[in-house]
Design a protein around this motif. Structure first.
Motif, PDB file in Angstrom:
ATOM      1  N   UNK A  17       0.832  -1.208   0.000  1.00 13.20           N
ATOM      2  CA  UNK A  17       0.000   0.000   0.000  1.00 13.20           C
ATOM      3  C   UNK A  17       0.867   1.259   0.000  1.00 13.20           C
ATOM      4  N   UNK A  18       0.256   2.343  -0.436  1.00 13.32           N
ATOM      5  CA  UNK A  18       0.930   3.636  -0.543  1.00 13.32           C
ATOM      6  C   UNK A  18       0.929   4.351   0.808  1.00 13.32           C
ATOM      7  N   UNK A  19       2.095   4.864   1.205  1.00 20.61           N
ATOM      8  CA  UNK A  19       2.193   5.680   2.409  1.00 20.61           C
ATOM      9  C   UNK A  19       1.637   7.059   2.081  1.00 20.61           C
ATOM     10  N   UNK A  20       0.573   7.457   2.754  1.00 22.74           N
ATOM     11  CA  UNK A  20      -0.100   8.717   2.449  1.00 22.74           C
ATOM     12  C   UNK A  20       0.430   9.893   3.255  1.00 22.74           C
ATOM     13  N   UNK A  21       0.704   9.675   4.541  1.00 20.98           N
ATOM     14  CA  UNK A  21       1.195  10.778   5.374  1.00 20.98           C
ATOM     15  C   UNK A  21       1.841  10.249   6.644  1.00 20.98           C
ATOM     16  N   UNK A  42       1.960   6.523  11.078  1.00 23.84           N
ATOM     17  CA  UNK A  42       2.063   6.280   9.641  1.00 23.84           C
ATOM     18  C   UNK A  42       0.692   5.920   9.082  1.00 23.84           C
ATOM     19  N   UNK A  43       0.264   6.674   8.063  1.00 20.69           N
ATOM     20  CA  UNK A  43      -1.022   6.402   7.436  1.00 20.69           C
ATOM     21  C   UNK A  43      -0.813   5.878   6.029  1.00 20.69           C
ATOM     22  N   UNK A  44      -1.229   4.633   5.807  1.00 21.86           N
ATOM     23  CA  UNK A  44      -1.192   4.005   4.493  1.00 21.86           C
ATOM     24  C   UNK A  44      -2.611   3.981   3.939  1.00 21.86           C
ATOM     25  N   UNK A  45      -2.723   3.930   2.606  1.00 24.86           N
ATOM     26  CA  UNK A  45      -4.040   3.932   1.977  1.00 24.86           C
ATOM     27  C   UNK A  45      -4.884   2.765   2.488  1.00 24.86           C
ATOM     28  N   UNK A  46      -6.159   3.047   2.707  1.00 29.67           N
ATOM     29  CA  UNK A  46      -7.145   2.055   3.145  1.00 29.67           C
ATOM     30  C   UNK A  46      -6.724   1.296   4.397  1.00 29.67           C
ATOM     31  N   UNK A  47      -6.059   1.989   5.337  1.00 25.68           N
ATOM     32  CA  UNK A  47      -5.581   1.346   6.568  1.00 25.68           C
ATOM     33  C   UNK A  47      -5.756   2.280   7.767  1.00 25.68           C
ATOM     34  N   UNK A  81       1.298  17.780  17.787  1.00 23.62           N
ATOM     35  CA  UNK A  81       1.356  16.916  16.612  1.00 23.62           C
ATOM     36  C   UNK A  81       1.748  17.757  15.401  1.00 23.62           C
ATOM     37  N   UNK A  82       2.710  17.263  14.639  1.00 19.63           N
ATOM     38  CA  UNK A  82       3.165  17.932  13.425  1.00 19.63           C
ATOM     39  C   UNK A  82       3.105  16.945  12.265  1.00 19.63           C
ATOM     40  N   UNK A  83       2.718  17.441  11.090  1.00 15.64           N
ATOM     41  CA  UNK A  83       2.820  16.634   9.882  1.00 15.64           C
ATOM     42  C   UNK A  83       4.275  16.702   9.435  1.00 15.64           C
ATOM     43  N   UNK A  84       4.926  15.548   9.326  1.00 13.96           N
ATOM     44  CA  UNK A  84       6.341  15.520   8.937  1.00 13.96           C
ATOM     45  C   UNK A  84       6.538  14.813   7.599  1.00 13.96           C
ATOM     46  N   UNK A  85       5.457  14.712   6.827  1.00 14.66           N
ATOM     47  CA  UNK A  85       5.516  14.022   5.534  1.00 14.66           C
ATOM     48  C   UNK A  85       6.557  14.611   4.589  1.00 14.66           C
ATOM     49  N   UNK A  90      11.280  11.281   5.219  1.00 12.15           N
ATOM     50  CA  UNK A  90       9.894  10.942   4.886  1.00 12.15           C
ATOM     51  C   UNK A  90       9.500  11.414   3.492  1.00 12.15           C
ATOM     52  N   UNK A  91      10.057  12.528   3.036  1.00 13.51           N
ATOM     53  CA  UNK A  91       9.645  13.075   1.740  1.00 13.51           C
ATOM     54  C   UNK A  91       9.930  12.115   0.587  1.00 13.51           C
ATOM     55  N   UNK A  92      10.939  11.265   0.723  1.00 12.95           N
ATOM     56  CA  UNK A  92      11.270  10.308  -0.328  1.00 12.95           C
ATOM     57  C   UNK A  92      10.352   9.087  -0.361  1.00 12.95           C
ATOM     58  N   UNK A  93       9.606   8.856   0.719  1.00 12.14           N
ATOM     59  CA  UNK A  93       8.796   7.640   0.784  1.00 12.14           C
ATOM     60  C   UNK A  93       7.291   7.897   0.820  1.00 12.14           C
ATOM     61  N   UNK A  94       6.868   9.115   1.196  1.00 12.69           N
ATOM     62  CA  UNK A  94       5.438   9.423   1.162  1.00 12.69           C
ATOM     63  C   UNK A  94       4.994   9.418  -0.297  1.00 12.69           C
TER      64      UNK A  94
END
Length: 156
Positions: A17-21, A42-47, A81-85, A90-94
């Motif tokens: 699945x794709x890592x969303x954020x 870690x938020x992955x699609x549909x999870x 809480x901070x978004x660190x996507x 993380x920027x290379x894998x989101x």
């Protein structure tokens, strides 16, 4: 279900699945954010969001499906809480698909100290609990592999 089995079960559901954020909990004092996160979600699609955090023993990595929550610590600052996507590592894998995940075992501590992720673009991400702080790496540094006696156990 114990935390280790829950973590493995979650990792198996997010494979492919794709890592969303990625969000993280940081201690903030006098408007200065600590460099090391206290929790990483870690938020992955549909999870469900999977949360990694340091264990009470100061060495193990823990896992939960509970959401990250902020907290006011009064004179000691706050936990926000901070978004660190978009941040380093993380920027290379989101936006990329997870192709494998491994538990990072410390032979010195005799516990699982982290999780290593590999993505479809060849980039890796490791989240480790070292000395009661979370550290994020693309590749686990050789000095940590040697000093901790690191071994990887694939979850697939």
């Amino acid at each position: 279900m114990n935390a280790r089995r829950l973590m493995i079960s979650w990792l198996l559901t997010v494979l492919g699945k794709k890592l969303l954020s990625v969000n993280a909990l940081f201690h903030v004092f006098s408007s200065e954010r600590d460099s090391a996160p206290q929790e990483v979600g870690l938020l992955f699609e549909n999870s469900e969001i999977g949360k990694l955090y340091g264990g009470p023993d100061g060495a193990s990595i823990c896992f939960s499906l509970d959401p990250i929550s902020s907290c006011d610590l009064g004179e000691y600052g706050r936990q926000d809480i901070f978004c660190i996507s978009g941040e380093l590592y993380f920027s290379d894998v989101v936006g990329r698909n997870l192709v494998s995940a491994s538990l990072v075992q410390s032979l010195v501590e005799d516990v699982v100290i982290g999780v290593a992720f590999s993505f479809d673009n060849g980039f890796c991400l490791s989240i480790l609990n070292l000395g009661d702080e979370l550290f994020v790496y693309d590749e686990i540094p050789e000095e940590i592999v040697i000093s901790e006696g690191v071994s990887l156990t694939s979850v697939s």
